[in-house]
Design a protein around this motif. Structure first.
Motif, PDB file in Angstrom:
ATOM      1  N   GLU A 243     -21.533   0.628   1.060  1.00 44.68           N
ATOM      2  CA  GLU A 243     -20.623  -0.272   0.223  1.00 44.68           C
ATOM      3  C   GLU A 243     -20.151  -1.155   1.249  1.00 44.68           C
ATOM      4  O   GLU A 243     -19.829  -2.086   0.673  1.00 44.68           O
ATOM      5  CB  GLU A 243     -19.283   0.803  -0.001  1.00 44.68           C
ATOM      6  CG  GLU A 243     -19.662   1.994  -1.276  1.00 44.68           C
ATOM      7  CD  GLU A 243     -20.516   3.088  -0.485  1.00 44.68           C
ATOM      8  OE1 GLU A 243     -20.586   3.234   0.668  1.00 44.68           O
ATOM      9  OE2 GLU A 243     -21.105   3.797  -1.509  1.00 44.68           O
ATOM     10  N   LYS A 244     -20.020  -0.866   2.434  1.00 45.02           N
ATOM     11  CA  LYS A 244     -19.789  -2.202   3.189  1.00 45.02           C
ATOM     12  C   LYS A 244     -20.598  -3.354   3.340  1.00 45.02           C
ATOM     13  O   LYS A 244     -20.101  -4.526   3.527  1.00 45.02           O
ATOM     14  CB  LYS A 244     -19.529  -1.657   4.744  1.00 45.02           C
ATOM     15  CG  LYS A 244     -18.675  -2.605   5.913  1.00 45.02           C
ATOM     16  CD  LYS A 244     -17.271  -3.017   5.315  1.00 45.02           C
ATOM     17  CE  LYS A 244     -16.297  -2.103   5.427  1.00 45.02           C
ATOM     18  NZ  LYS A 244     -14.806  -2.496   5.304  1.00 45.02           N
ATOM     19  N   VAL A 245     -21.947  -2.819   3.682  1.00 40.83           N
ATOM     20  CA  VAL A 245     -22.807  -3.788   3.581  1.00 40.83           C
ATOM     21  C   VAL A 245     -23.163  -4.669   2.561  1.00 40.83           C
ATOM     22  O   VAL A 245     -23.140  -5.918   2.223  1.00 40.83           O
ATOM     23  CB  VAL A 245     -24.479  -3.193   3.964  1.00 40.83           C
ATOM     24  CG1 VAL A 245     -25.550  -4.354   3.771  1.00 40.83           C
ATOM     25  CG2 VAL A 245     -24.308  -2.510   5.335  1.00 40.83           C
ATOM     26  N   SER A 246     -22.880  -3.789   1.318  1.00 43.46           N
ATOM     27  CA  SER A 246     -22.723  -4.440  -0.058  1.00 43.46           C
ATOM     28  C   SER A 246     -21.525  -5.452  -0.148  1.00 43.46           C
ATOM     29  O   SER A 246     -21.617  -6.414  -0.785  1.00 43.46           O
ATOM     30  CB  SER A 246     -22.674  -3.685  -1.141  1.00 43.46           C
ATOM     31  OG  SER A 246     -22.515  -4.138  -2.724  1.00 43.46           O
ATOM     32  N   GLN A 247     -20.335  -5.158   0.289  1.00 41.86           N
ATOM     33  CA  GLN A 247     -19.401  -5.986   0.495  1.00 41.86           C
ATOM     34  C   GLN A 247     -19.521  -7.365   1.179  1.00 41.86           C
ATOM     35  O   GLN A 247     -19.157  -8.396   0.617  1.00 41.86           O
ATOM     36  CB  GLN A 247     -17.974  -5.424   1.010  1.00 41.86           C
ATOM     37  CG  GLN A 247     -16.931  -5.945   1.183  1.00 41.86           C
ATOM     38  CD  GLN A 247     -15.751  -5.501   1.904  1.00 41.86           C
ATOM     39  OE1 GLN A 247     -15.602  -4.130   1.785  1.00 41.86           O
ATOM     40  NE2 GLN A 247     -14.714  -6.208   2.617  1.00 41.86           N
ATOM     41  N   TRP A 248     -20.187  -7.183   2.333  1.00 43.88           N
ATOM     42  CA  TRP A 248     -20.577  -8.375   3.350  1.00 43.88           C
ATOM     43  C   TRP A 248     -21.361  -9.088   2.506  1.00 43.88           C
ATOM     44  O   TRP A 248     -21.233 -10.357   2.735  1.00 43.88           O
ATOM     45  CB  TRP A 248     -21.148  -7.657   4.608  1.00 43.88           C
ATOM     46  CG  TRP A 248     -20.524  -7.003   5.486  1.00 43.88           C
ATOM     47  CD1 TRP A 248     -19.284  -6.906   5.566  1.00 43.88           C
ATOM     48  CD2 TRP A 248     -21.004  -6.075   6.527  1.00 43.88           C
ATOM     49  NE1 TRP A 248     -18.663  -5.877   6.444  1.00 43.88           N
ATOM     50  CE2 TRP A 248     -19.572  -5.704   7.002  1.00 43.88           C
ATOM     51  CE3 TRP A 248     -22.165  -5.916   7.024  1.00 43.88           C
ATOM     52  CZ2 TRP A 248     -19.831  -4.653   8.139  1.00 43.88           C
ATOM     53  CZ3 TRP A 248     -22.160  -4.889   8.116  1.00 43.88           C
ATOM     54  CH2 TRP A 248     -21.041  -4.281   8.614  1.00 43.88           C
ATOM     55  N   GLU A 249     -22.452  -8.762   1.875  1.00 42.85           N
ATOM     56  CA  GLU A 249     -23.449  -9.418   0.922  1.00 42.85           C
ATOM     57  C   GLU A 249     -22.718 -10.270  -0.077  1.00 42.85           C
ATOM     58  O   GLU A 249     -23.086 -11.555  -0.314  1.00 42.85           O
ATOM     59  CB  GLU A 249     -24.286  -8.581   0.424  1.00 42.85           C
ATOM     60  CG  GLU A 249     -25.426  -9.374  -0.449  1.00 42.85           C
ATOM     61  CD  GLU A 249     -26.638  -8.298  -0.934  1.00 42.85           C
ATOM     62  OE1 GLU A 249     -27.560  -8.628  -0.999  1.00 42.85           O
ATOM     63  OE2 GLU A 249     -25.853  -7.392  -1.634  1.00 42.85           O
ATOM     64  N   LEU A 253     -22.561 -14.525  -0.434  1.00 38.26           N
ATOM     65  CA  LEU A 253     -23.102 -14.912  -1.593  1.00 38.26           C
ATOM     66  C   LEU A 253     -21.812 -15.619  -2.392  1.00 38.26           C
ATOM     67  O   LEU A 253     -21.646 -16.864  -2.912  1.00 38.26           O
ATOM     68  CB  LEU A 253     -23.621 -13.990  -2.562  1.00 38.26           C
ATOM     69  CG  LEU A 253     -24.964 -13.428  -2.063  1.00 38.26           C
ATOM     70  CD1 LEU A 253     -25.257 -12.285  -2.811  1.00 38.26           C
ATOM     71  CD2 LEU A 253     -26.077 -14.574  -2.006  1.00 38.26           C
ATOM     72  N   GLN A 254     -20.625 -15.135  -2.219  1.00 38.50           N
ATOM     73  CA  GLN A 254     -19.409 -15.793  -3.171  1.00 38.50           C
ATOM     74  C   GLN A 254     -19.174 -17.022  -2.390  1.00 38.50           C
ATOM     75  O   GLN A 254     -18.793 -18.151  -3.213  1.00 38.50           O
ATOM     76  CB  GLN A 254     -18.198 -14.933  -2.900  1.00 38.50           C
ATOM     77  CG  GLN A 254     -17.017 -15.085  -3.516  1.00 38.50           C
ATOM     78  CD  GLN A 254     -17.084 -15.187  -5.086  1.00 38.50           C
ATOM     79  OE1 GLN A 254     -17.443 -14.075  -5.662  1.00 38.50           O
ATOM     80  NE2 GLN A 254     -17.122 -16.217  -5.821  1.00 38.50           N
ATOM     81  N   GLU A 255     -19.207 -17.139  -1.106  1.00 35.71           N
ATOM     82  CA  GLU A 255     -18.771 -18.262  -0.237  1.00 35.71           C
ATOM     83  C   GLU A 255     -19.724 -19.460  -0.570  1.00 35.71           C
ATOM     84  O   GLU A 255     -19.388 -20.520  -0.912  1.00 35.71           O
ATOM     85  CB  GLU A 255     -18.864 -18.199   1.192  1.00 35.71           C
ATOM     86  CG  GLU A 255     -18.184 -19.392   1.918  1.00 35.71           C
ATOM     87  CD  GLU A 255     -17.850 -18.796   3.420  1.00 35.71           C
ATOM     88  OE1 GLU A 255     -18.368 -19.508   4.249  1.00 35.71           O
ATOM     89  OE2 GLU A 255     -17.028 -18.157   3.432  1.00 35.71           O
ATOM     90  N   MET A 256     -20.905 -18.999  -0.651  1.00 33.57           N
ATOM     91  CA  MET A 256     -22.031 -20.033  -0.948  1.00 33.57           C
ATOM     92  C   MET A 256     -21.790 -20.623  -2.422  1.00 33.57           C
ATOM     93  O   MET A 256     -22.052 -21.762  -2.571  1.00 33.57           O
ATOM     94  CB  MET A 256     -23.438 -19.264  -0.836  1.00 33.57           C
ATOM     95  CG  MET A 256     -24.133 -18.911   0.543  1.00 33.57           C
ATOM     96  SD  MET A 256     -25.498 -18.670   0.437  1.00 33.57           S
ATOM     97  CE  MET A 256     -26.311 -20.055   0.034  1.00 33.57           C
TER      98      MET A 256
END
Length: 310
Positions: A243-249, A253-256
């Motif tokens: 879940e944490k890795v997914s959150q980082w991703e 992607l949101q910032e991009m």
């Protein structure tokens, strides 16, 4: 299903490199928030003490940029403009006056800071609302950050731009090595900033942790030890769930997406032409991954709307 798709993506070593490098930018900005805020507060206070006119309120309360130009400002805002340029390392470069609301320069140090940042900061009110690019550009351009080597800052900015504008969302091991070395040197420049010691360790942990193991518990495609010289005694302490890795991703992607959509929505024709290919590739990537397609459905609709307008 979400976990399976994430695991597949993380089995692409260069995509995992990209994700780690992007996460490091998000870690870096958390350390830069208090540092840049403190420096700009002190700089703003010094400006007010050194220039009596700057303590005077805007004479019209209606001085504001038209487009990216500050036309016919009052006497006070004109003086602020001159002072901002005087403390700019490259006053001949494009200054994004549209970021600022000049009547607030007297009372708000961050309105002054935004003059040294890339465009798109008009609605930003605080340091902790800025991304790494905005803060790095502030440090690069404003002379009040004299203790930081601007050449090193520009190197970090270059790496950041290469990463965030990567059409493939993938970077090689050699790129990661150079990136890590540059980040370490940059963080060392700020060794007297309390938060940066933690940031430096978190960046090292991120670049050495094996995300594929964190997610699947089986795959060892992303092996920390395979990057020569990238060992850390603290990797085992970094507890990372799927879940944490997914959150980082998601955050990266949101910032991009926010950056690309902002550029695409610009009225300036030249701005629109900057990133069409990157936006299309990012759109294709999101559509090709069911979990991301669902997560970013709103952003994908926004991209589709832009295409219709064209």
């Amino acid at each position: 299903m979400v976990l399976e798709e994430l695991t597949v993506r993380l089995n692409d070593r260069e995509y995992t490199n990209w994700l780690k490098a992007g996460r490091c930018l998000l870690i870096l900005k958390t350390g830069l928030h208090p540092f840049t805020d403190h420096q700009m507060r002190a700089h703003h206070r010094d400006l007010l003490n050194q220039h009596a006119l700057l303590s005077t309120p805007c004479e019209t309360s209606s001085c504001k940029p038209i487009g990216n130009k500050l036309s016919s400002p009052c006497r006070v805002c004109s003086e602020w403009q001159k002072v901002i340029l005087r403390h700019h390392r490259q006053p001949g470069a494009t200054i994004n006056w549209a970021n600022c609301f000049p009547p607030h320069w007297r009372t708000d140090h961050w309105e002054v800071a935004k003059a040294y940042m890339p465009r798109g900061q008009a609605k930003v009110r605080r340091a902790d609302q800025c991304d790494a690019a905005a803060l790095l550009n502030l440090i690069n351009y404003c002379k009040c950050f004299w203790s930081v080597d601007p050449k090193l800052v520009r190197q970090v900015i270059q790496f950041r731009n290469e990463l965030m504008h990567s059409c493939e969302l993938r970077v090689k091991d050699d790129w990661i090595r150079h990136y890590w070395r540059t980040l370490k040197h940059f963080v060392q420049q700020l060794s007297d900033v309390p938060q940066m010691a933690t940031v430096g360790q978190q960046i090292e942990d991120m670049l050495t942790v094996d995300l594929s193991i964190c997610v699947s518990g089986v795959d060892r495609v992303d092996s920390a030890g395979s990057l020569e010289g990238c060992e850390s005694d603290f990797v085992s302490q970094l507890e990372t769930s799927a879940e944490k890795v997914s959150q980082w991703e998601t955050e990266l992607l949101q910032e991009m997406l926010q950056e690309y959509l902002h550029v695409a929505a610009e009225e300036d024709g030249d701005a629109k032409a900057q990133d069409p290919e990157q936006l299309k590739r990012l759109q294709s990537f999101l559509k090709a991954n069911k979990d991301l397609r669902e997560k970013f459905s709103t952003e994908l609709q926004a991209i589709n709307s832009l295409e219709v307008k064209e």
